[in-house]
Enzyme design. Sequence first.
Site, PDB file in Angstrom:
ATOM      1  N   ARG A  75       0.844  -1.210   0.000  1.00 46.52           N
ATOM      2  CA  ARG A  75       0.000   0.000   0.000  1.00 46.52           C
ATOM      3  C   ARG A  75       0.875   1.254   0.000  1.00 46.52           C
ATOM      4  O   ARG A  75       0.550   2.237  -0.643  1.00 46.52           O
ATOM      5  CB  ARG A  75      -0.949   0.010   1.214  1.00 46.52           C
ATOM      6  CG  ARG A  75      -2.228  -0.766   0.970  1.00 46.52           C
ATOM      7  CD  ARG A  75      -3.224  -0.645   2.113  1.00 46.52           C
ATOM      8  NE  ARG A  75      -4.030   0.564   2.129  1.00 46.52           N
ATOM      9  CZ  ARG A  75      -5.233   0.689   1.562  1.00 46.52           C
ATOM     10  NH1 ARG A  75      -5.781  -0.310   0.913  1.00 46.52           N
ATOM     11  NH2 ARG A  75      -5.914   1.818   1.662  1.00 46.52           N
ATOM     12  N   VAL A 112      -3.914   7.187   6.032  1.00 41.46           N
ATOM     13  CA  VAL A 112      -2.499   7.060   6.406  1.00 41.46           C
ATOM     14  C   VAL A 112      -1.599   7.501   5.256  1.00 41.46           C
ATOM     15  O   VAL A 112      -0.383   7.433   5.359  1.00 41.46           O
ATOM     16  CB  VAL A 112      -2.170   5.609   6.853  1.00 41.46           C
ATOM     17  CG1 VAL A 112      -2.968   5.245   8.101  1.00 41.46           C
ATOM     18  CG2 VAL A 112      -2.437   4.593   5.744  1.00 41.46           C
ATOM     19  N   HIS A 128      -5.201   8.089  12.230  1.00 37.45           N
ATOM     20  CA  HIS A 128      -4.770   6.686  12.165  1.00 37.45           C
ATOM     21  C   HIS A 128      -3.307   6.546  11.783  1.00 37.45           C
ATOM     22  O   HIS A 128      -2.887   5.503  11.271  1.00 37.45           O
ATOM     23  CB  HIS A 128      -5.680   5.895  11.210  1.00 37.45           C
ATOM     24  CG  HIS A 128      -7.080   5.744  11.745  1.00 37.45           C
ATOM     25  ND1 HIS A 128      -8.154   5.400  10.971  1.00 37.45           N
ATOM     26  CD2 HIS A 128      -7.571   5.903  13.003  1.00 37.45           C
ATOM     27  CE1 HIS A 128      -9.254   5.348  11.723  1.00 37.45           C
ATOM     28  NE2 HIS A 128      -8.922   5.656  12.957  1.00 37.45           N
ATOM     29  N   CYS A 139      10.183  -2.147  21.214  1.00 40.90           N
ATOM     30  CA  CYS A 139      10.721  -1.029  22.006  1.00 40.90           C
ATOM     31  C   CYS A 139      10.270   0.327  21.484  1.00 40.90           C
ATOM     32  O   CYS A 139      10.604   1.347  22.076  1.00 40.90           O
ATOM     33  CB  CYS A 139      12.247  -1.108  22.078  1.00 40.90           C
ATOM     34  SG  CYS A 139      13.071  -0.633  20.537  1.00 40.90           S
ATOM     35  N   SER A 207     -16.897   5.819   5.778  1.00 40.57           N
ATOM     36  CA  SER A 207     -18.073   4.984   6.035  1.00 40.57           C
ATOM     37  C   SER A 207     -18.639   5.263   7.425  1.00 40.57           C
ATOM     38  O   SER A 207     -19.751   4.835   7.725  1.00 40.57           O
ATOM     39  CB  SER A 207     -17.688   3.507   5.920  1.00 40.57           C
ATOM     40  OG  SER A 207     -16.679   3.201   6.872  1.00 40.57           O
ATOM     41  N   PRO A 232     -20.565   8.955  -2.221  1.00 39.59           N
ATOM     42  CA  PRO A 232     -21.510   8.395  -3.213  1.00 39.59           C
ATOM     43  C   PRO A 232     -22.565   7.490  -2.578  1.00 39.59           C
ATOM     44  O   PRO A 232     -23.611   7.240  -3.173  1.00 39.59           O
ATOM     45  CB  PRO A 232     -20.618   7.574  -4.157  1.00 39.59           C
ATOM     46  CG  PRO A 232     -19.214   7.750  -3.716  1.00 39.59           C
ATOM     47  CD  PRO A 232     -19.193   8.473  -2.404  1.00 39.59           C
TER      48      PRO A 232
HETATM   49  P1  OAD Z   1     -13.933   2.896   4.402  1.00 43.00           P
HETATM   50  O1  OAD Z   1     -13.203   2.052   3.427  1.00 43.00           O
HETATM   51  O2  OAD Z   1     -14.630   2.262   5.551  1.00 43.00           O
HETATM   52  O3  OAD Z   1     -15.048   3.736   3.650  1.00 43.00           O
HETATM   53  C1  OAD Z   1     -14.774   4.421   2.485  1.00 43.00           C
HETATM   54  C2  OAD Z   1     -15.933   5.332   2.188  1.00 43.00           C
HETATM   55  O4  OAD Z   1     -15.591   6.101   1.056  1.00 43.00           O
HETATM   56  C3  OAD Z   1     -17.241   4.615   1.869  1.00 43.00           C
HETATM   57  O5  OAD Z   1     -18.303   5.213   2.604  1.00 43.00           O
HETATM   58  C4  OAD Z   1     -17.430   4.866   0.379  1.00 43.00           C
HETATM   59  O6  OAD Z   1     -18.799   4.974  -0.004  1.00 43.00           O
HETATM   60  C5  OAD Z   1     -16.720   6.189   0.217  1.00 43.00           C
HETATM   61  N1  OAD Z   1     -16.218   6.478  -1.127  1.00 43.00           N
HETATM   62  C6  OAD Z   1     -15.806   5.613  -2.081  1.00 43.00           C
HETATM   63  N2  OAD Z   1     -15.407   6.287  -3.168  1.00 43.00           N
HETATM   64  C7  OAD Z   1     -15.551   7.608  -2.893  1.00 43.00           C
HETATM   65  C8  OAD Z   1     -15.306   8.806  -3.612  1.00 43.00           C
HETATM   66  N3  OAD Z   1     -14.804   8.796  -4.839  1.00 43.00           N
HETATM   67  N4  OAD Z   1     -15.580   9.991  -3.005  1.00 43.00           N
HETATM   68  C9  OAD Z   1     -16.076  10.014  -1.754  1.00 43.00           C
HETATM   69  N5  OAD Z   1     -16.329   8.929  -1.026  1.00 43.00           N
HETATM   70  C10 OAD Z   1     -16.080   7.739  -1.595  1.00 43.00           C
HETATM   71  O7  OAD Z   1     -12.906   3.996   4.859  1.00 43.00           O
HETATM   72  P2  OAD Z   1     -12.869   4.854   6.181  1.00 43.00           P
HETATM   73  O8  OAD Z   1     -14.221   5.324   6.556  1.00 43.00           O
HETATM   74  O9  OAD Z   1     -11.801   5.854   5.994  1.00 43.00           O
HETATM   75  O10 OAD Z   1      -8.716   2.177   9.999  1.00 43.00           O
HETATM   76  O11 OAD Z   1     -12.411   3.803   7.212  1.00 43.00           O
HETATM   77  C11 OAD Z   1     -12.020   4.236   8.447  1.00 43.00           C
HETATM   78  C12 OAD Z   1     -10.943   3.363   8.942  1.00 43.00           C
HETATM   79  O12 OAD Z   1     -11.301   1.987   8.814  1.00 43.00           O
HETATM   80  C13 OAD Z   1      -9.608   3.431   8.169  1.00 43.00           C
HETATM   81  O13 OAD Z   1      -8.835   4.521   8.534  1.00 43.00           O
HETATM   82  C14 OAD Z   1      -9.006   2.151   8.589  1.00 43.00           C
HETATM   83  C15 OAD Z   1     -10.208   1.304   8.249  1.00 43.00           C
HETATM   84  O14 OAD Z   1     -10.215   0.011   8.516  1.00 43.00           O
HETATM   85  C16 OAD Z   1      -7.716   1.478  10.480  1.00 43.00           C
HETATM   86  O15 OAD Z   1      -6.922   0.880   9.784  1.00 43.00           O
HETATM   87  C17 OAD Z   1      -7.657   1.521  11.977  1.00 43.00           C
END
Ligand code: OAD
Length: 264
Positions: A75, A112, A128, A139, A207, A232
């Site tokens: 990634r 990230v 995050h 450590c 999300s 979306p």
């Molecule tokens: P998610 O992968 O859970 O959600 C992504 C969101 O982006 C979804 O609601 C999609 O509908 C939306 N999406 C997709 N394409 C898009 C676009 N072009 N424009 C706008 N929105 C779009 O990601 P996060 O909500 O960021 O944490 O997830 C939060 C955390 O869960 C991450 O930081 C990570 C993850 O597991 C850790 O690793 C602790």
Amino acid sequence: MVNELSSITSEVQAVVRDARRVVVLTGAGMSAESGVPTFREVQTGLWERFSAEDLATPEAFDANPALVWTWYRWRQALIGQVSPNPGHMALAHWQHRLRSTGGELSIVTQNVDDLHERAESEVLGHLHGSIAVHRCIDCAEPAQLPAPQYDGFTAPPAPEEPPHCPLCTGFLRPGVVWFGEMLPMEAFESATAAIRQADCILVVGTSGMVQPAASLPLLGLERGTPLVEINPETTDLTELMDYSLRGPSGRLLPELLSTFSGVG
Ligand code: OAD
């Protein structure tokens, strides 16, 4: 009551245009149009049997350090190959614009990656952590590593073990927050302080499924701050919003900015 909108109405425009202290909470969807897969997308290659969430835990690293390490390095390589999209650029313009007139736009991200920074935004907090920094899992000594060798677009052929810490020989790990771990205190406190002073909160590309980041907009709700979502899809946060703009952030953020600034 949420107002689900397929286009930017004059009411939303006015809320956003008049705001002097804006907080933007971003998630993986913000970087999707740059080519960084979100966490809920189905994976391919080495990781097709796993969801991203299965890999983002201390337990997963413990059980299979090579698999998790290689996933994060892949990634990181991918992020190194892609560029900020028009949504990142719009937020950077907007931040500069507000600052030049004594206002503020604070970006709080769950991502990230460093795509906001590469678009020349200043980020208030990476809730995050950051994929490009590393430390020892035992450590906590920070470690500098060269950029990953993969090209970022194809998965590496086999998992490789993480390097060892030069001080204590523990494995190195990515500087991200895994599920079940504490968020960086400073980033979280800065985010809550900014939200308490905000006169508009945008929730972009998340999300809303991961706590405590997903609870941040609630602080604005308590104060009656207008909440605007850009996504979306309907999310777990949609019900809290005053306005939910349905569409990709790479299109809607520039459109929103252009309605009141002529830039976008
Ligand atoms: P998610 O992968 O859970 O959600 C992504 C969101 O982006 C979804 O609601 C999609 O509908 C939306 N999406 C997709 N394409 C898009 C676009 N072009 N424009 C706008 N929105 C779009 O990601 P996060 O909500 O960021 O944490 O997830 C939060 C955390 O869960 C991450 O930081 C990570 C993850 O597991 C850790 O690793 C602790």
